[in-house]
Design an enzyme around this catalytic site. Structure first.
Site, short mmCIF file in Angstrom:
data_model
loop_
_atom_site.label_atom_id
_atom_site.label_comp_id
_atom_site.label_asym_id
_atom_site.label_seq_id
_atom_site.Cartn_x
_atom_site.Cartn_y
_atom_site.Cartn_z
N LYS A 118 0.82 -1.22 0.00
CA LYS A 118 0.00 0.00 0.00
C LYS A 118 0.85 1.27 0.00
O LYS A 118 0.42 2.31 -0.52
CB LYS A 118 -0.96 0.00 1.20
CG LYS A 118 -1.82 -1.27 1.33
CD LYS A 118 -2.63 -1.59 0.09
CE LYS A 118 -3.22 -2.99 0.16
NZ LYS A 118 -3.72 -3.48 -1.12
N GLU A 202 -2.34 8.23 8.04
CA GLU A 202 -3.21 9.06 7.21
C GLU A 202 -4.10 9.92 8.07
O GLU A 202 -4.55 9.49 9.14
CB GLU A 202 -4.14 8.17 6.35
CG GLU A 202 -3.49 7.62 5.11
CD GLU A 202 -4.45 6.78 4.27
OE1 GLU A 202 -5.62 6.58 4.69
OE2 GLU A 202 -4.03 6.33 3.20
N HIS A 237 -15.64 -4.04 7.60
CA HIS A 237 -14.82 -3.95 6.38
C HIS A 237 -15.24 -4.91 5.29
O HIS A 237 -14.51 -5.17 4.35
CB HIS A 237 -13.34 -4.11 6.72
CG HIS A 237 -12.89 -3.16 7.80
ND1 HIS A 237 -12.91 -1.80 7.63
CD2 HIS A 237 -12.49 -3.38 9.08
CE1 HIS A 237 -12.51 -1.22 8.75
NE2 HIS A 237 -12.25 -2.15 9.64
N ARG A 294 -8.01 -7.33 -9.51
CA ARG A 294 -8.83 -8.52 -9.80
C ARG A 294 -10.22 -8.09 -10.24
O ARG A 294 -10.57 -6.92 -10.18
CB ARG A 294 -8.97 -9.33 -8.51
CG ARG A 294 -9.61 -8.49 -7.40
CD ARG A 294 -10.18 -9.26 -6.26
NE ARG A 294 -11.04 -8.40 -5.45
CZ ARG A 294 -10.61 -7.61 -4.46
NH1 ARG A 294 -9.34 -7.57 -4.15
NH2 ARG A 294 -11.47 -6.86 -3.80
C1 MV4 Z 1 -10.00 5.39 6.09
C2 MV4 Z 1 -11.12 5.96 6.72
C3 MV4 Z 1 -11.08 7.31 6.98
N1 MV4 Z 1 -9.99 8.04 6.64
N2 MV4 Z 1 -8.95 6.16 5.75
C4 MV4 Z 1 -9.59 1.43 5.23
C5 MV4 Z 1 -9.84 -0.03 5.07
C6 MV4 Z 1 -11.28 -0.03 4.93
N3 MV4 Z 1 -11.89 -1.28 5.00
C7 MV4 Z 1 -11.62 0.90 6.06
N4 MV4 Z 1 -10.78 1.96 5.86
C8 MV4 Z 1 -10.94 3.27 6.17
N5 MV4 Z 1 -9.93 4.09 5.82
C9 MV4 Z 1 -8.95 7.44 6.05
N6 MV4 Z 1 -7.86 8.17 5.74
C10 MV4 Z 1 -12.17 5.12 7.09
C11 MV4 Z 1 -12.07 3.77 6.85
C12 MV4 Z 1 -13.14 2.94 7.35
C13 MV4 Z 1 -13.22 2.65 8.72
C14 MV4 Z 1 -12.31 3.14 9.64
C15 MV4 Z 1 -12.43 2.84 10.98
C16 MV4 Z 1 -13.46 2.03 11.44
C17 MV4 Z 1 -14.38 1.51 10.56
C18 MV4 Z 1 -14.27 1.82 9.19
C19 MV4 Z 1 -15.20 1.30 8.31
C20 MV4 Z 1 -15.08 1.59 6.98
C21 MV4 Z 1 -14.05 2.41 6.51
#
Ligand code: MV4
Length: 501
Positions: A118, A202, A237, A294
């Protein structure tokens, strides 16, 4: 240039079925592989040839690189389609295919490897002029450097694993006080999950939405995008509902994001089908997050709105054909939604539900598509992903599409295992979903308490409802006692989808 004559499908379930059907429609012979528990599965019944893998554990079967390549050579398959999951994004597998003289249907091993890192992916995109989420993605990995960089970014911030994805090794940090310990614990988790403790930082975006662009590129540098998919409705996720077009993407934003997605693909010499994932914040700024090398689970909604068969293009591109689709000829028609139907129990912490499928009824009608890999009599085991089917609908606009999906889910019957069908309906019915007010935190925000079991109705009412609903081909949410009492009359209706009044 001619198509392959024979393709081995290195997958199972709905995606193996999807790929086999595309091959057969194009006159390409197919070879299915299967583990012991899958010997009667639909993908095996459908294929022209089948070869057993034995032991059902993924490592021994669908992840077994040397076994799969040996089979491809033995049966004379010229190419392997990996589907998604399993070996689809494994650069060693793509490399082994090359070495064995079997075409891997996907991008090069090098590109898969690059996008799997990443940090390397972010750096490449930054250099190519694709916007990335502000943060630190340097190679200096000592904790004091990371803490210093974290303070520069400000709070809240996210610590993410370079080898990660899917939230593993991810930490939200709200203040300086917990920064160091979060970095250390993210590193530990990342090391134990991926064997690599490299992390990056980030800025934590406000009101984030997951919006991705579908890409097709041939092996001569011709690259197009097939617009966006909004995938913000996730649980732990895991995407559960995807739609296109996104309710927040304007024509202008679509053009800019589409151009960025094509630029991202071209920056790495991408070929075949791929997806550029963006995060879009509350002010509609968009940032590259990662690229999936993919075919995606949610590819059908793109097919429903563009009329393009992505799997057929994967086969054509891999066999050396030119991409004859032109960007200017592509457009989105109407609105499509996909719901992922899982064998899991929303009332019991979404635990996977195992058992034998006793009855399946699938809604049919114009613009309803059921991509499934199940049949009656099939056992749902704990070995693999509990995805049973993907229900996809399209209609003229978002509101009609949502209504249509609710109808279709109400007429989807699965008996023998518990499914998330009623949960999906509840999400679609939610006022904020209907308004298009969704973020990646939608499920956490509005369905936090959903896993606690409800108190049951009288047994005779349940049975009456069950009979009524069966006659009317309708399904309802499960209502049953929390505790498994062997003498409880509920036992006999426990598998039925009853209640909801
Ligand atoms: C983030 C984000 C907010 N800001 N990145 C990355 C993996 C993906 N499955 C979730 N991700 C996120 N990346 C930035 N810079 C919010 C998520 C995010 C998330 C973060 C914390 C807890 C639950 C989440 C659910 C979906 C997305």
């Amino acid at each position: 240039m001619v198509l392959f004559k024979k393709v081995l499908v290195a997958n199972r379930g709905e995606i193996a079925v999807r790929v086999i059907k595309a091959c057969q429609e194009m006159g390409v012979k197919t070879v299915a592989i299967y583990s012991d528990v899958d010997k009667d599965a639909p993908h095996v019944q459908l294929a022209d040839e089948t070869v057993g893998l034995g032991d059902p554990t993924p490592i021994q079967s669908y992840l077994n690189i040397s076994k799969i390549i040996k089979i491809a050579q033995d049966v004379g398959a010229e190419a392997i389609h990996p589907g998604y999951g399993f070996l689809a994004e494994n650069p060693d597998f793509a490399m082994s295919c090359d070495d064995a003289g079997v075409k891997f249907i996907g991008p090069s091993s090098k590109v898969i490897g690059l996008m799997g890192d990443k940090i390397a992916a972010k750096k490449t995109m930054e250099k190519a002029g694709v916007p990335v989420i502000p943060g630190y993605h340097g190679l200096k990995q000592d904790v004091s450097t990371l803490v210093r960089e974290g303070k520069k970014i400000g709070f809240p911030l996210l610590v993410k694993a370079a080898a990660g994805g899917g939230g593993k090794g991810m930490r939200i940090v709200y203040s300086e006080d917990t920064l160091e310990e979060s970095i250390e614990s993210a590193k530990r988790e990342s090391k134990s999950s991926f064997g690599d403790d490299t992390v990056f930082l980030e800025k934590y975006l406000d009101k984030p939405r997951h919006i991705e662009f579908q890409i097709l590129a041939d092996e001569y540098g011709n690259t197009i995008h097939l617009f966006e998919r909004e995938c913000s409705i996730q649980r732990r996720h895991q995407k559960i509902i995807e739609e296109t077009p996104s309710p927040v993407v304007s024509k202008e934003l679509r053009r800019r994001m589409g151009e960025a997605a094509v630029k991202a693909a071209q920056a790495v010499g991408y070929s075949n089908a791929g997806t550029v994932e963006f995060m879009v914040d509350g002010d509609l700024n968009f940032y590259f997050m990662e690229m999936n090398t993919r075919l995606q689970v949610e590819h059908p909604i793109t097919e429903m709105t563009t009329g393009v068969d992505l799997v057929k293009w994967q086969l054509r591109i891999a066999s050396g054909m030119k991409l004859t689709l032109k960007q200017k000829d592509l457009f989105q028609r109407g609105h499509a939604i996909e719901c992922r139907i899982y064998a899991e129990d929303p009332r019991n912490g979404f635990l996977p539900s195992v058992g034998t499928l006793e009855k399946i009824e699938v809604p049919t009608g114009p613009n309803i598509r059921d991509d499934s890999g199940i049949c009656t009599g099939m056992k749902i085991t704990p070995y693999y992903d509990p995805l049973l089917a993907k229900l996809v609908v399209s209609a003229e606009n978002r509101e009609e599409s949502i209504q249509k999906m609710i109808w279709a889910l109400s007429h989807y019957v699965v008996m023998g295992v518990t499914t998330n069908i009623s949960f999906l309906k509840k999400v679609l019915e939610h006022e904020e979903f209907r308004r298009g007010n969704i973020t990646t935190h939608f499920i956490d925000n509005y369905f936090k308490d959903w896993t606690t079991a409800k108190k049951g109705l009288p047994v005779d009412a349940i049975i009456a409802l069950a009979v009524y609903d069966l006659m009317h081909r309708r399904t309802h949410e499960v209502v049953r006692y929390k505790e498994a009492d062997p003498h409880s009359p509920w036992k006999h209706v426990g598998r039925w989808r009853v209640g909801g009044i």
